[in-house]
Design a protein around this motif. Structure first.
Motif, PDB file in Angstrom:
ATOM      1  N   GLU A  77       0.828  -1.208   0.000  1.00  0.00           N
ATOM      2  CA  GLU A  77       0.000   0.000   0.000  1.00  0.00           C
ATOM      3  C   GLU A  77       0.864   1.261   0.000  1.00  0.00           C
ATOM      4  O   GLU A  77       0.602   2.204  -0.745  1.00  0.00           O
ATOM      5  CB  GLU A  77      -0.909  -0.022   1.229  1.00  0.00           C
ATOM      6  CG  GLU A  77      -1.809   1.204   1.343  1.00  0.00           C
ATOM      7  CD  GLU A  77      -2.697   1.160   2.569  1.00  0.00           C
ATOM      8  OE1 GLU A  77      -3.213   2.220   2.954  1.00  0.00           O
ATOM      9  OE2 GLU A  77      -2.854   0.064   3.159  1.00  0.00           O
ATOM     10  N   MET A  78       1.917   1.270   0.832  1.00  0.00           N
ATOM     11  CA  MET A  78       2.775   2.447   0.923  1.00  0.00           C
ATOM     12  C   MET A  78       3.525   2.692  -0.386  1.00  0.00           C
ATOM     13  O   MET A  78       3.616   3.821  -0.859  1.00  0.00           O
ATOM     14  CB  MET A  78       3.785   2.270   2.070  1.00  0.00           C
ATOM     15  CG  MET A  78       4.650   3.510   2.265  1.00  0.00           C
ATOM     16  SD  MET A  78       5.834   3.450   3.656  1.00  0.00           S
ATOM     17  CE  MET A  78       5.624   1.851   4.341  1.00  0.00           C
ATOM     18  N   GLN A  81       1.259   4.168  -2.976  1.00  0.00           N
ATOM     19  CA  GLN A  81       0.968   5.579  -2.729  1.00  0.00           C
ATOM     20  C   GLN A  81       2.148   6.458  -3.145  1.00  0.00           C
ATOM     21  O   GLN A  81       1.958   7.535  -3.728  1.00  0.00           O
ATOM     22  CB  GLN A  81       0.667   5.784  -1.244  1.00  0.00           C
ATOM     23  CG  GLN A  81       0.196   7.196  -0.903  1.00  0.00           C
ATOM     24  CD  GLN A  81      -1.107   7.551  -1.584  1.00  0.00           C
ATOM     25  OE1 GLN A  81      -2.148   6.977  -1.263  1.00  0.00           O
ATOM     26  NE2 GLN A  81      -1.087   8.474  -2.536  1.00  0.00           N
ATOM     27  N   MET A  84       2.206   6.657  -6.886  1.00  0.00           N
ATOM     28  CA  MET A  84       1.125   7.539  -7.337  1.00  0.00           C
ATOM     29  C   MET A  84       1.526   8.999  -7.169  1.00  0.00           C
ATOM     30  O   MET A  84       1.298   9.826  -8.067  1.00  0.00           O
ATOM     31  CB  MET A  84      -0.144   7.243  -6.547  1.00  0.00           C
ATOM     32  CG  MET A  84      -1.339   8.115  -6.931  1.00  0.00           C
ATOM     33  SD  MET A  84      -2.049   7.672  -8.544  1.00  0.00           S
ATOM     34  CE  MET A  84      -3.175   6.354  -8.036  1.00  0.00           C
ATOM     35  N   ASN A  85       2.145   9.337  -6.029  1.00  0.00           N
ATOM     36  CA  ASN A  85       2.551  10.716  -5.775  1.00  0.00           C
ATOM     37  C   ASN A  85       3.629  11.177  -6.751  1.00  0.00           C
ATOM     38  O   ASN A  85       3.628  12.324  -7.206  1.00  0.00           O
ATOM     39  CB  ASN A  85       3.062  10.859  -4.338  1.00  0.00           C
ATOM     40  CG  ASN A  85       1.972  10.659  -3.306  1.00  0.00           C
ATOM     41  OD1 ASN A  85       0.790  10.726  -3.624  1.00  0.00           O
ATOM     42  ND2 ASN A  85       2.352  10.406  -2.071  1.00  0.00           N
ATOM     43  N   GLN A 100      -4.307   2.673  -7.579  1.00  0.00           N
ATOM     44  CA  GLN A 100      -5.361   2.914  -6.598  1.00  0.00           C
ATOM     45  C   GLN A 100      -5.878   1.601  -6.026  1.00  0.00           C
ATOM     46  O   GLN A 100      -6.242   1.515  -4.849  1.00  0.00           O
ATOM     47  CB  GLN A 100      -6.508   3.699  -7.251  1.00  0.00           C
ATOM     48  CG  GLN A 100      -7.460   4.329  -6.251  1.00  0.00           C
ATOM     49  CD  GLN A 100      -6.768   5.343  -5.359  1.00  0.00           C
ATOM     50  OE1 GLN A 100      -6.107   6.257  -5.847  1.00  0.00           O
ATOM     51  NE2 GLN A 100      -6.912   5.186  -4.049  1.00  0.00           N
ATOM     52  N   ILE A 103      -3.586   0.625  -3.323  1.00  0.00           N
ATOM     53  CA  ILE A 103      -3.750   1.486  -2.156  1.00  0.00           C
ATOM     54  C   ILE A 103      -5.001   1.104  -1.368  1.00  0.00           C
ATOM     55  O   ILE A 103      -4.980   0.991  -0.140  1.00  0.00           O
ATOM     56  CB  ILE A 103      -3.830   2.962  -2.584  1.00  0.00           C
ATOM     57  CG1 ILE A 103      -2.490   3.408  -3.214  1.00  0.00           C
ATOM     58  CG2 ILE A 103      -4.183   3.858  -1.413  1.00  0.00           C
ATOM     59  CD1 ILE A 103      -2.557   4.753  -3.899  1.00  0.00           C
ATOM     60  N   ASP A 104      -6.099   0.888  -2.083  1.00  0.00           N
ATOM     61  CA  ASP A 104      -7.380   0.615  -1.414  1.00  0.00           C
ATOM     62  C   ASP A 104      -7.591  -0.861  -1.083  1.00  0.00           C
ATOM     63  O   ASP A 104      -8.314  -1.184  -0.140  1.00  0.00           O
ATOM     64  CB  ASP A 104      -8.542   1.084  -2.302  1.00  0.00           C
ATOM     65  CG  ASP A 104      -8.523   2.600  -2.531  1.00  0.00           C
ATOM     66  OD1 ASP A 104      -7.949   3.304  -1.680  1.00  0.00           O
ATOM     67  OD2 ASP A 104      -9.070   3.047  -3.549  1.00  0.00           O
TER      68      ASP A 104
END
Length: 257
Positions: A77-78, A81, A84-85, A100, A103-104
């Motif tokens: 998940e990290m 993210q 994505m950033n 996503q 992440i979700d």
């Protein structure tokens, strides 16, 4: 999902009590057997819970497996993210959907195999997005260099051939206004820490021109055709390779503009 094992046990106990009561009341063994068959036997734990093969995954206990699984999910998940950033603006809709989803939905992955497969997919996606971002930055740098060269021609009255040469080879080496420079057979460009933050940036300092330098004074560069940590001389001075991803023959200076 937590399975309440009390209900089947209660049902079995109720059946046993009913059989006992019937027998005590004078019911025949046949009647008691018929009732027992109707209620059914007590379900075993194996039919209620499908245990994880933690030994098959290389763990000594279920607790170790759970701890490792939780850590892997959190890491997935990290990482998603962070990607994505850093690269979300350069990703397609489908690529953003994959990120996503990690992440979700990392917490919904149930096996080590699922987590490892998703992790591999994430690594491949990051590599693709790094290339897309670098290509976009290089294209922007080239466009800026061409614009600067054209402005120099119109403002200073240079001939077209001289203006073109000025943007590719100048006395100061690679500069912000001349974003592409040829030196000693290599093509020099730059990429910015404002949009592509290297994980070791905190160890380095910017010089008066905004170029990142390491603690030994080397210019921090990326070079896809050189080994990490190798050193060579560029138009700005001595360089050390800390990154890759650019085309062979290209030196990508790390800058803070």
């Amino acid at each position: 999902m937590r399975i309440d094992s009390r209900k089947p046990k209660a049902a079995a106990l109720s059946a046993a009590l009913t059989v006992a009561l019937l027998a005590g009341a004078g019911a025949t063994d046949a009647h008691a057997a018929t009732l027992s068959d109707t209620v059914g036997p007590t379900p075993s734990e194996a039919t209620l819970v499908q245990p994880v093969d933690y030994r098959g995954d290389g763990y000594g206990s279920m607790q170790e497996w759970n701890a490792s699984m939780e850590a892997k999910r959190d890491s997935l998940e990290m990482r998603a993210q962070i990607i994505m950033n850093m690269y979300g603006d350069y990703a397609t809709d489908d690529e953003r959907a994959v990120l996503q989803g990690c992440i979700d939905g990392a917490g919904s992955l149930l096996t080590m195999g699922e987590v490892d497969a998703k992790s591999t997919e994430l690594d491949e996606l990051r590599a693709a997005l790094e290339d897309a971002k670098r290509e976009a930055l290089e294209a922007a740098a080239e466009a800026e260099a061409a614009e600067a060269a054209q402005a120099s021609y119109y403002n200073a009255g240079y001939t077209p051939s001289y203006a073109s040469a000025a943007s590719y080879a100048n006395g100061s080496g690679l500069t912000r206004s001349a974003g592409v420079n040829n030196y000693n057979g290599r093509r020099e460009t730059y990429y910015s820490s404002n949009v592509l933050y290297h994980y070791r940036t905190g160890e380095w300092t910017q010089d008066s021109e905004g170029f990142w330098r390491d603690s030994d004074g080397y210019y921090v560069v990326a070079a896809g055709d050189m080994a990490q940590g190798s050193t060579f001389t560029g138009s700005k001075g001595d360089c050390k390779v800390y990154d890759s991803g650019c085309a062979a023959g290209t030196t990508d200076y790390y800058i803070g503009w």
